[in-house]
Design an enzyme around this catalytic site. Structure first.
Site, PDB file in Angstrom:
ATOM      1  N   CYS A 112       0.863  -1.183   0.000  1.00  0.00           N
ATOM      2  CA  CYS A 112       0.000   0.000   0.000  1.00  0.00           C
ATOM      3  C   CYS A 112       0.902   1.236   0.000  1.00  0.00           C
ATOM      4  O   CYS A 112       2.117   1.128   0.160  1.00  0.00           O
ATOM      5  CB  CYS A 112      -0.901  -0.001   1.232  1.00  0.00           C
ATOM      6  SG  CYS A 112      -2.304   1.136   1.054  1.00  0.00           S
ATOM      7  N   CYS A 126      -0.156   4.206   1.863  1.00  0.00           N
ATOM      8  CA  CYS A 126      -0.555   5.196   2.870  1.00  0.00           C
ATOM      9  C   CYS A 126       0.560   5.514   3.872  1.00  0.00           C
ATOM     10  O   CYS A 126       0.605   6.618   4.412  1.00  0.00           O
ATOM     11  CB  CYS A 126      -1.842   4.792   3.574  1.00  0.00           C
ATOM     12  SG  CYS A 126      -1.797   3.178   4.333  1.00  0.00           S
ATOM     13  N   CYS A 145      -3.968   6.074   0.056  1.00  0.00           N
ATOM     14  CA  CYS A 145      -3.363   4.792  -0.320  1.00  0.00           C
ATOM     15  C   CYS A 145      -2.823   4.726  -1.745  1.00  0.00           C
ATOM     16  O   CYS A 145      -2.542   3.640  -2.256  1.00  0.00           O
ATOM     17  CB  CYS A 145      -4.363   3.671  -0.066  1.00  0.00           C
ATOM     18  SG  CYS A 145      -4.823   3.561   1.677  1.00  0.00           S
ATOM     19  N   LYS A 202     -12.393  -5.201   2.343  1.00  0.00           N
ATOM     20  CA  LYS A 202     -11.843  -4.370   3.418  1.00  0.00           C
ATOM     21  C   LYS A 202     -12.786  -3.191   3.647  1.00  0.00           C
ATOM     22  O   LYS A 202     -13.045  -2.400   2.732  1.00  0.00           O
ATOM     23  CB  LYS A 202     -10.454  -3.880   3.023  1.00  0.00           C
ATOM     24  CG  LYS A 202      -9.838  -2.921   4.025  1.00  0.00           C
ATOM     25  CD  LYS A 202      -8.387  -2.607   3.653  1.00  0.00           C
ATOM     26  CE  LYS A 202      -7.789  -1.570   4.569  1.00  0.00           C
ATOM     27  NZ  LYS A 202      -6.401  -1.259   4.212  1.00  0.00           N
ATOM     28  N   ARG A 258     -11.141   7.406   4.077  1.00  0.00           N
ATOM     29  CA  ARG A 258     -10.936   6.397   3.034  1.00  0.00           C
ATOM     30  C   ARG A 258     -12.260   5.815   2.518  1.00  0.00           C
ATOM     31  O   ARG A 258     -12.278   4.749   1.921  1.00  0.00           O
ATOM     32  CB  ARG A 258     -10.082   5.252   3.578  1.00  0.00           C
ATOM     33  CG  ARG A 258      -8.742   5.667   4.151  1.00  0.00           C
ATOM     34  CD  ARG A 258      -7.771   4.498   4.086  1.00  0.00           C
ATOM     35  NE  ARG A 258      -6.681   4.546   5.047  1.00  0.00           N
ATOM     36  CZ  ARG A 258      -5.669   5.411   5.014  1.00  0.00           C
ATOM     37  NH1 ARG A 258      -5.623   6.345   4.093  1.00  0.00           N
ATOM     38  NH2 ARG A 258      -4.710   5.351   5.927  1.00  0.00           N
ATOM     39  N   GLU A 273     -16.581  -7.597  -4.901  1.00  0.00           N
ATOM     40  CA  GLU A 273     -15.155  -7.340  -4.687  1.00  0.00           C
ATOM     41  C   GLU A 273     -14.347  -8.646  -4.728  1.00  0.00           C
ATOM     42  O   GLU A 273     -13.299  -8.715  -5.357  1.00  0.00           O
ATOM     43  CB  GLU A 273     -14.930  -6.653  -3.328  1.00  0.00           C
ATOM     44  CG  GLU A 273     -15.287  -5.178  -3.300  1.00  0.00           C
ATOM     45  CD  GLU A 273     -14.257  -4.300  -4.019  1.00  0.00           C
ATOM     46  OE1 GLU A 273     -13.245  -4.826  -4.522  1.00  0.00           O
ATOM     47  OE2 GLU A 273     -14.482  -3.081  -4.072  1.00  0.00           O
ATOM     48  N   LYS A 316     -11.510  -7.972   6.311  1.00  0.00           N
ATOM     49  CA  LYS A 316     -10.915  -7.094   7.311  1.00  0.00           C
ATOM     50  C   LYS A 316     -11.856  -5.947   7.614  1.00  0.00           C
ATOM     51  O   LYS A 316     -12.373  -5.369   6.663  1.00  0.00           O
ATOM     52  CB  LYS A 316      -9.597  -6.563   6.744  1.00  0.00           C
ATOM     53  CG  LYS A 316      -8.888  -5.573   7.625  1.00  0.00           C
ATOM     54  CD  LYS A 316      -7.709  -4.990   6.873  1.00  0.00           C
ATOM     55  CE  LYS A 316      -7.119  -3.875   7.703  1.00  0.00           C
ATOM     56  NZ  LYS A 316      -6.066  -3.190   7.014  1.00  0.00           N
ATOM     57  N   SER A 363      -6.122  -3.547  14.545  1.00  0.00           N
ATOM     58  CA  SER A 363      -5.536  -2.902  15.724  1.00  0.00           C
ATOM     59  C   SER A 363      -6.571  -2.517  16.777  1.00  0.00           C
ATOM     60  O   SER A 363      -6.347  -2.719  17.978  1.00  0.00           O
ATOM     61  CB  SER A 363      -4.737  -1.671  15.278  1.00  0.00           C
ATOM     62  OG  SER A 363      -5.559  -0.785  14.543  1.00  0.00           O
ATOM     63  N   TYR A 418      -2.588  -9.123  16.166  1.00  0.00           N
ATOM     64  CA  TYR A 418      -1.576  -8.580  17.083  1.00  0.00           C
ATOM     65  C   TYR A 418      -1.465  -9.445  18.338  1.00  0.00           C
ATOM     66  O   TYR A 418      -0.588  -9.224  19.158  1.00  0.00           O
ATOM     67  CB  TYR A 418      -1.906  -7.122  17.423  1.00  0.00           C
ATOM     68  CG  TYR A 418      -1.981  -6.283  16.163  1.00  0.00           C
ATOM     69  CD1 TYR A 418      -0.822  -5.818  15.551  1.00  0.00           C
ATOM     70  CD2 TYR A 418      -3.202  -6.038  15.533  1.00  0.00           C
ATOM     71  CE1 TYR A 418      -0.872  -5.109  14.361  1.00  0.00           C
ATOM     72  CE2 TYR A 418      -3.266  -5.331  14.344  1.00  0.00           C
ATOM     73  CZ  TYR A 418      -2.100  -4.873  13.764  1.00  0.00           C
ATOM     74  OH  TYR A 418      -2.159  -4.188  12.573  1.00  0.00           O
TER      75      TYR A 418
HETATM   76  C1  PBG Z   1      -2.952   0.058   4.844  1.00  0.00           C
HETATM   77  C2  PBG Z   1      -3.451  -0.748   5.987  1.00  0.00           C
HETATM   78  C3  PBG Z   1      -4.244  -0.343   7.065  1.00  0.00           C
HETATM   79  C4  PBG Z   1      -4.354  -1.455   7.903  1.00  0.00           C
HETATM   80  C5  PBG Z   1      -3.652  -2.486   7.294  1.00  0.00           C
HETATM   81  N1  PBG Z   1      -3.124  -2.038   6.096  1.00  0.00           N
HETATM   82  C6  PBG Z   1      -4.771   0.982   7.424  1.00  0.00           C
HETATM   83  C7  PBG Z   1      -5.943   1.497   6.733  1.00  0.00           C
HETATM   84  O1  PBG Z   1      -6.439   0.933   5.766  1.00  0.00           O
HETATM   85  O2  PBG Z   1      -6.374   2.567   7.130  1.00  0.00           O
HETATM   86  C8  PBG Z   1      -5.085  -1.491   9.204  1.00  0.00           C
HETATM   87  C9  PBG Z   1      -4.661  -2.583  10.106  1.00  0.00           C
HETATM   88  C10 PBG Z   1      -5.065  -2.441  11.520  1.00  0.00           C
HETATM   89  O3  PBG Z   1      -5.844  -1.589  11.938  1.00  0.00           O
HETATM   90  O4  PBG Z   1      -4.564  -3.253  12.278  1.00  0.00           O
HETATM   91  N2  PBG Z   1      -3.879   0.396   3.889  1.00  0.00           N
END
Ligand code: PBG
Length: 331
Positions: free
Chosen positions: A122, A124, A132, A198, A220, A236, A251, A278, A317
């Site tokens: 990516c 970003c 991104c 996602k 986003r 998708e 995700k 996260s 994590y």
């Molecule tokens: C990059 C990316 C993101 C995450 C994984 N790859 C951030 C986003 O899309 O804003 C998030 C992972 C997480 O929150 O643990 N595009």
């Protein structure tokens, strides 16, 4: 007195540990987990990520040791996130053969060749605007202009020796573009794990601190998916499959267990990954610190439910914590 006619008592099969263990049919092995690593080009010492207890941004000099300690616990795969020393409008630092992710790949491969290395693909973390990919004049993401950049980044990771490539930007056509670039340049053996489904999620908050990739304006929502759309996942995922994705991802995980289940049913022949993101992690960590939940139980319950819904593998994590738990539980 209970009725003598009550012959069916499911609770008979939950009376003790041994019975429960024997009848348990959802088990997650540490080999099914993927641990995220954050590597920072400008650090010389590990730096704690305050939004994600127990996690650190690592300098290159600390990355091999961390990979080795994960491997020793039974974790066989890591996903790499790089934080470069500089950012610009195009994310050029992502394309350099001596960039932070590329160097990390070489270092780990040299010392620990059996660890599976996945690169999150990516822009970003590399763009000064934090989006991104490339932007149009109206500040919207320019999907078409981003595709050659993704191809260049993928090839650079391939040259460094990456095992799997995981494009995460939700750029239209990303899988096909990356697949063709890899194939033409002699990397047809590298599989693509697509972040196919996602969602635009509130649960990415702590990650954006960890990876220093917050959008500097806007959000986003024009490229990540709307959580309230229950149909779009199929389109998708089908497009990514058509373009050559080898594996699919949903995700975040916990708010999307229905989607994980439907994805597994719709594409049973494609390995499915789920990303416990996260926010899902940090809410449990901080909740446990406040005494609201038992951390280990919450970890086990969430990971188990994600696997039960249909995820074959999970990016989490908690990977290291889970592997430590597993090691203790197995003796
Ligand atoms: C990059 C990316 C993101 C995450 C994984 N790859 C951030 C986003 O899309 O804003 C998030 C992972 C997480 O929150 O643990 N595009």
């Amino acid at each position: 007195m209970p009725s003598p006619l009550l012959t069916h008592r499911p609770s008979r099969l939950r009376r003790n540990d041994a019975t429960r263990a024997l009848l348990r049919n959802v088990r997650l092995h540490p080999e099914q987990l993927i641990a995220p690593l954050f590597i920072h080009a400008s650090l010389s010492e590990p730096k704690a990520i305050t939004s994600m207890p127990g996690h650190q941004q690592l300098p290159l000099t600390a990355v091999v040791e961390e990979a080795q300690s994960l491997y020793a616990l039974g974790i066989r795969a890591v996903i790499l996130f790089g934080i470069p020393s500089y950012k610009d409008a195009h994310g050029n630092a992502a394309l350099e053969d001596d960039g932070i992710v590329q160097e990390t790949i070489r270092l780990i491969k040299a010392e620990l060749p059996d660890m599976l290395l996945i690169s999150d693909l990516c822009f970003c973390e590399y763009t000064d605007h934090g989006h991104c990919g490339e932007l149009c004049d109206d500040q919207q993401l320019d999907h078409d202009k981003t595709l050659p950049q993704l191809q260049a980044q993928a090839l650079s990771h391939a040259r460094a020796g990456v095992d799997w490539i995981a494009p995460s930007g939700m750029i239209d056509g990303m899988v096909g573009a990356i697949r063709s670039a890899l194939d033409i340049e002699g990397y047809s053996h590298i599989p693509i794990l697509s972040y196919a489904v996602k969602y635009s999620s509130a649960f990415y908050g702590p990650f954006r601190d960890a990876a220093e990739g917050s959008p500097q304006f806007g959000d986003r929502r024009s490229y990540q998916m709307d959580p309230a759309n229950s149909e779009e996942w199929l389109r998708e995922a089908a497009l990514d499959v058509e373009q050559g994705a080898d594996m699919l991802m949903v995700k975040p995980a916990l708010s999307y267990l229905d989607i994980i289940q439907k994805m597994k049913e719709a594409f049973p022949e494609y390995p499915l990954c789920a990303y416990q993101v996260s926010g899902e992690f940090s809410l449990i960590k901080f909740g446990a610190q406040q005494g609201l939940v038992n951390e280990q139980e919450a970890m086990l319950e969430t990971l188990t439910s994600i696997h039960r819904a249909g995820a074959d593998m999970i990016i989490s994590y908690f990977a290291k914590d889970y592997a430590e738990y597993w090691k203790k539980a197995c003796v």
